[in-house]
Design a protein around this motif. Structure first.
Motif, PDB file in Angstrom:
ATOM      1  N   ARG A 181      -2.295 -40.020 -12.093  1.00  0.00           N
ATOM      2  CA  ARG A 181      -2.458 -39.508 -10.729  1.00  0.00           C
ATOM      3  C   ARG A 181      -1.577 -38.278 -10.491  1.00  0.00           C
ATOM      4  O   ARG A 181      -2.019 -37.277  -9.946  1.00  0.00           O
ATOM      5  CB  ARG A 181      -2.109 -40.613  -9.727  1.00  0.00           C
ATOM      6  N   ASP A 182      -0.329 -38.363 -10.944  1.00  0.00           N
ATOM      7  CA  ASP A 182       0.607 -37.261 -10.711  1.00  0.00           C
ATOM      8  C   ASP A 182       0.271 -36.014 -11.528  1.00  0.00           C
ATOM      9  O   ASP A 182       0.582 -34.901 -11.113  1.00  0.00           O
ATOM     10  CB  ASP A 182       2.035 -37.708 -11.007  1.00  0.00           C
ATOM     11  N   ARG A 193       0.771 -30.689  -5.921  1.00  0.00           N
ATOM     12  CA  ARG A 193       2.152 -30.603  -5.431  1.00  0.00           C
ATOM     13  C   ARG A 193       3.163 -30.845  -6.543  1.00  0.00           C
ATOM     14  O   ARG A 193       4.333 -30.518  -6.405  1.00  0.00           O
ATOM     15  CB  ARG A 193       2.374 -31.607  -4.311  1.00  0.00           C
ATOM     16  N   ASP A 209      -1.959 -33.915  -9.387  1.00  0.00           N
ATOM     17  CA  ASP A 209      -1.494 -33.631  -8.034  1.00  0.00           C
ATOM     18  C   ASP A 209      -0.946 -32.197  -7.998  1.00  0.00           C
ATOM     19  O   ASP A 209       0.052 -31.894  -8.651  1.00  0.00           O
ATOM     20  CB  ASP A 209      -0.399 -34.626  -7.642  1.00  0.00           C
TER      21      ASP A 209
END
Length: 128
Positions: free
Chosen positions: A81-82, A87, A85
């Protein structure tokens, strides 16, 4: 382990009054709350709930898997997931793996490849 478990029940008979399903639910919550801790192990989890590692493993066997595999699977899902991302684009794959409790990036990369069939760095590039 069995002897220690029995002695523990004699000393504190109320510690095992939870229904096994309740304890399992609490363990799942505990894992989710501590995924970032690289010291999160079945032995430490068992100690935090006042049960033996053997009892915890027997309890978790009812799910069809192992507690270690569950922890690893949840961590690698968070890494995945990261990686996409935006961000977190400034973080390296290693930084993300360490952030989720993996002790080194090589291990995280092997787990990622086994889980998703692709290296984490390549996955990140393809998801952009």
């Amino acid at each position: 382990d069995i002897l220690i478990d029995l002695v523990g029940r004699l000393v504190d008979p109320g510690s095992e009054t939870d229904h096994p399903a309740d304890l399992l639910a609490r363990v799942f919550r505990h894992v989710e709350q501590h995924l970032e801790d690289s010291r999160l192990t079945p032995s430490r989890i068992a100690a935090s709930f006042g049960v033996t590692p053997r009892y915890l493993h027997m309890l978790f066997a009812q799910t069809g898997g192992t507690l270690s595999a569950h922890i690893r699977g949840r961590r690698i899902a968070c890494v995945r997931r990261d990686l996409v991302d935006p961000r977190l684009a400034h973080l390296s794959v290693t930084d993300i793996a360490l952030r989720w409790g993996f002790s080194d990036s090589a291990h995280a990369s092997r787990v990622f490849r086994r889980s998703f069939g692709i290296a984490p760095g390549r996955y990140r590039i393809l998801q952009k």
